[in-house]
Design a protein around this motif. Sequence first.
Motif: not given
Length: 205
Positions: A152-153, A146-149, A91-93
């Motif tokens: 995103a969670q 953005a995925f790792e930020a 979902a973060r992705g």
Amino acid sequence: MKVVYVFDAYCGWSHGFSGTLREVVARHPELPVEVVSGGLFTGSRRVPIREFGHVQGANAKIAELTGAEFGEAYERLIADGSFVMDSGAAARGVAALRQAAPDRAAELAAALQDAFYIDGHSLSAPAAYRTVAERAGLDADAVVAAFEAPEAQAAAEAGFHRAAELGVTGFPTLLAVVGGHATTLAHGHATADGIDRHLTDLRTP
């Protein structure tokens, strides 16, 4: 009217629905599509895939009904049964890809499922999002960042809440929302023609 697509990137039936989704989007470019991650494998359901003993049989049925492809790389990834599907990471992705190209969210959701079910990428790994972004002509570095930020969670959790608010309990579910009222267009397996009939009915006074 807008269409809301509630899916999970780790849901085989959602992968099977991707072809129908692509066709619906192609037929109705005038309809905005909101993509919502449903959160199928979170919490206590985030366990090794071997604990879901029905996976291979279900995939065979999905392929038979929908023509969806399950690639050799995917089969290798899950072969020993230790792979863990984490819908929170997926979902973060989805949120990162949506941020990069909001108007292509449906296309990118389907592409992300291809990255897992055909190419055998873990959706917990940045490489999956780099692959999807590069193929889609997006800024891959920006998508991975953005995925790792942390944001995103928050976006992932907002999606899970949104799915619950809509009353969706199974994936995939396609809804039409008119004036705040949601009508189910499809749940599980459906054809583009069947969805078109529902849309026509909704548009007929």
